[in-house]
Scaffold this motif. Structure first.
Motif, mmCIF file in Angstrom:
data_model
loop_
_atom_site.group_PDB
_atom_site.id
_atom_site.type_symbol
_atom_site.label_atom_id
_atom_site.label_comp_id
_atom_site.label_asym_id
_atom_site.label_seq_id
_atom_site.Cartn_x
_atom_site.Cartn_y
_atom_site.Cartn_z
ATOM 1 N N TYR A 8 0.900 -1.204 0.002
ATOM 2 C CA TYR A 8 0.043 -0.041 -0.026
ATOM 3 C C TYR A 8 0.918 1.451 0.047
ATOM 4 N N LEU A 9 1.956 1.187 0.222
ATOM 5 C CA LEU A 9 3.093 2.299 -0.044
ATOM 6 C C LEU A 9 3.331 2.678 -1.517
ATOM 7 N N ASN A 10 2.829 1.695 -2.283
ATOM 8 C CA ASN A 10 3.117 2.215 -3.937
ATOM 9 C C ASN A 10 2.171 3.223 -4.241
ATOM 10 N N LYS A 11 2.520 3.840 -5.479
ATOM 11 C CA LYS A 11 1.617 4.719 -5.858
ATOM 12 C C LYS A 11 0.117 4.491 -6.098
ATOM 13 N N GLY A 12 -0.730 5.265 -5.509
ATOM 14 C CA GLY A 12 -2.130 4.812 -5.703
ATOM 15 C C GLY A 12 -2.458 3.941 -4.340
ATOM 16 N N GLY A 13 -1.681 3.744 -3.617
ATOM 17 C CA GLY A 13 -2.059 2.964 -2.324
ATOM 18 C C GLY A 13 -2.362 3.926 -1.173
ATOM 19 N N ILE A 14 -3.143 3.427 -0.269
ATOM 20 C CA ILE A 14 -3.613 4.231 0.936
ATOM 21 C C ILE A 14 -2.300 4.819 1.782
ATOM 22 N N LEU A 15 -1.146 4.153 1.451
ATOM 23 C CA LEU A 15 0.164 4.736 2.270
ATOM 24 C C LEU A 15 1.227 5.263 1.588
ATOM 25 N N GLU A 16 0.656 5.771 0.341
ATOM 26 C CA GLU A 16 1.765 6.105 -0.733
ATOM 27 C C GLU A 16 2.564 7.263 -0.202
ATOM 28 N N GLY A 17 2.148 8.062 0.567
ATOM 29 C CA GLY A 17 2.768 9.413 1.083
ATOM 30 C C GLY A 17 3.578 9.027 2.403
ATOM 31 N N ALA A 34 15.164 4.820 2.341
ATOM 32 C CA ALA A 34 14.339 3.741 2.235
ATOM 33 C C ALA A 34 13.783 3.464 0.913
ATOM 34 N N THR A 35 13.449 2.297 0.505
ATOM 35 C CA THR A 35 12.779 1.620 -0.762
ATOM 36 C C THR A 35 11.847 0.675 -0.420
ATOM 37 N N VAL A 36 10.819 1.035 -1.333
ATOM 38 C CA VAL A 36 9.704 0.090 -1.407
ATOM 39 C C VAL A 36 10.180 -1.176 -2.109
ATOM 40 N N VAL A 37 10.135 -2.235 -1.370
ATOM 41 C CA VAL A 37 10.359 -3.498 -2.020
ATOM 42 C C VAL A 37 9.254 -4.567 -2.212
ATOM 43 N N GLU A 38 8.981 -5.459 -3.389
ATOM 44 C CA GLU A 38 8.158 -6.112 -3.667
ATOM 45 C C GLU A 38 8.111 -7.340 -2.845
#
Length: 424
Positions: free
Chosen positions: A360-369, A380-384
């Motif tokens: 949900y951290l990805n673009k469009g997710g509820i935690l994207e910001g 910090a990096t979002v990793v699949e």
């Protein structure tokens, strides 16, 4: 069924436990915390790293402090540092009434009834303690209302991430709470954490103060006279080989808030579990449980899961990793992995790269910001949630030179305390 019984047992415990009115003493400062904030044990007592560090700062200046535990807390009295008083009975009865009333008068009206009734309890506490200042972790709306009625400044001291994607700070406080129920000010760790609050807090009459992180400051500049820090440092090393150390900050409630519709083990995603099993001979793994994951039914479940999955691996440790102060663990680690814990912020102060696994951290997710500053800076990096992707991130980050620690000392809590003492 077991979870329902556990909640019922906790509610009954709260309702039938006596309030601690006789334990209250007139004090300069009133601090408020919950069991969930007590992630450390010191001298055999539960200790809140943030709140109890503030308490110790007060004692250094001969400022008296009354500690109060919010419902439903068990770590009270002699079981916790500074003997917090508990008012589980009064406040829990009100919460129970609010639930029943919501059926008849609606959610909003019953919620307002609850705040007004709890404010009466807090007014009684405040009139007995007569504090010059109140400091709490997300202080209750009713407490804020009572403080404002008595003209006692009340501050919310940061305990985790603050951003527009955090429901409490990004929606409830700025949009759904009357000014009469807001804290007078926020005490933030760093300027990045304070930045979002500037978009709405000053306009609503709430101040923003950057004071640094009280707990981290103790370890950043350790004093020979600080027995807690010195005791922790003496027993700080967990692994003694040269393998890279990866810290995993675990979180409670992920299965409730983010993964309720998928097969989730309540502790970590399957991909990370797989990576730990595949690499425990190459890397050392420190698995740090949230305080709530250490007690009660949650604690039993987590211990059983971790023992079953990783109990035979010498390179995987979670007992001491969950009890040692976080700054000590971060100083030993090479990398940090989490679903979305605010440890990302603390890790960045050590120049420690973090992998964020929540989709949900990805673009469009509820935690994207969330963690926008840390992600833009590259720390910090979002990793699949994929084993190969996680392993690749680990190898790439380990091959890069680590950044220098970037902790910037701030003024500390002393200025806020001094101001309150001078005003009184």
């Amino acid at each position: 069924m077991k979870v329902t019984f556990s909640k019922l047992r906790l509610l009954l415990f709260a309702i039938f436990r006596k309030n601690c009115w006789s334990n209250l003493e007139a004090s300069d400062v009133l601090v408020v915390r919950h069991d969930a904030d007590c992630g450390y044990q010191h001298a055999g007592k539960a200790y809140s790293p943030i709140i109890d560090t503030v308490v110790e700062e007060c004692f250094k200046k001969n400022i008296s402090v009354q500690s109060v535990a919010t419902p439903i807390s068990r770590l009270v009295g002699a079981r916790a540092y500074n003997s917090p008083a508990a008012f589980n009975r009064s406040l829990s009865w009100i919460a129970l009434w609010v639930r029943m009333l919501s059926v008849f008068i609606g959610r909003e009206k019953s919620k307002e009834y609850g705040v007004s009734r709890k404010a009466v309890v807090w007014l009684k506490i405040l009139n007995l303690v007569k504090p010059k200042i109140v400091i709490g972790i997300q202080p209750d709306l009713a407490l804020c209302r009572a403080c404002r009625l008595l003209n006692v400044p009340v501050y919310d001291i940061q305990h985790g991430v603050i951003s527009k994607d955090n429901k409490w700070y990004g929606d409830i406080l700025p949009n759904k709470v009357a000014v009469s129920d807001l804290p007078d000010g926020f005490l933030c760790w760093d300027r990045q954490s304070a930045e979002y609050l500037k978009s709405w807090a000053p306009a609503r009459g709430v101040t923003i103060n950057v004071i640094g992180h009280p707990w981290f400051q103790r370890f950043q500049f350790p004093s020979d006279n600080d027995l807690l820090v010195q005791d922790a440092l003496r027993s700080s090393r967990i692994f003694f080989d040269e393998k890279p150390i990866i810290l995993v900050a675990l979180q409670w409630g992920l299965h409730i808030h983010y993964y309720s519709d998928i097969d989730f083990n309540k502790v970590m995603c399957k991909a990370l579990e797989s990576v730990i099993k595949r690499t425990h001979n190459r890397y050392n793994w420190l698995l740090r449980l949230h305080p709530i994951q250490l007690t009660g039914d949650e604690g039993e479940y987590c211990e059983a899961y971790l023992d079953q999955e990783f109990g035979g691996f010498a390179g995987v440790e979670w007992h001491r990793a969950s009890l040692l102060p976080l700054p000590i663990l971060l100083s030993q680690a090479s990398l940090h992995i989490t679903d979305m814990s605010s440890v990302v912020i603390e890790a960045s102060w050590f120049g420690l790269p973090s992998a964020l696994l929540n989709p949900y951290l990805n673009k469009g997710g509820i935690l994207e910001g969330l963690y926008d500053y840390e992600r833009r800076s590259g720390i910090a990096t979002v990793v699949e949630q994929n084993a190969e992707a996680i392993e690749l991130w680990i190898s790439e980050r380990l091959s890069c030179a680590q950044a220098a620690p970037s902790v910037v000392p701030e003024g500390g809590i002393q200025a806020i305390l001094d101001k309150a003492m001078m005003k009184a």
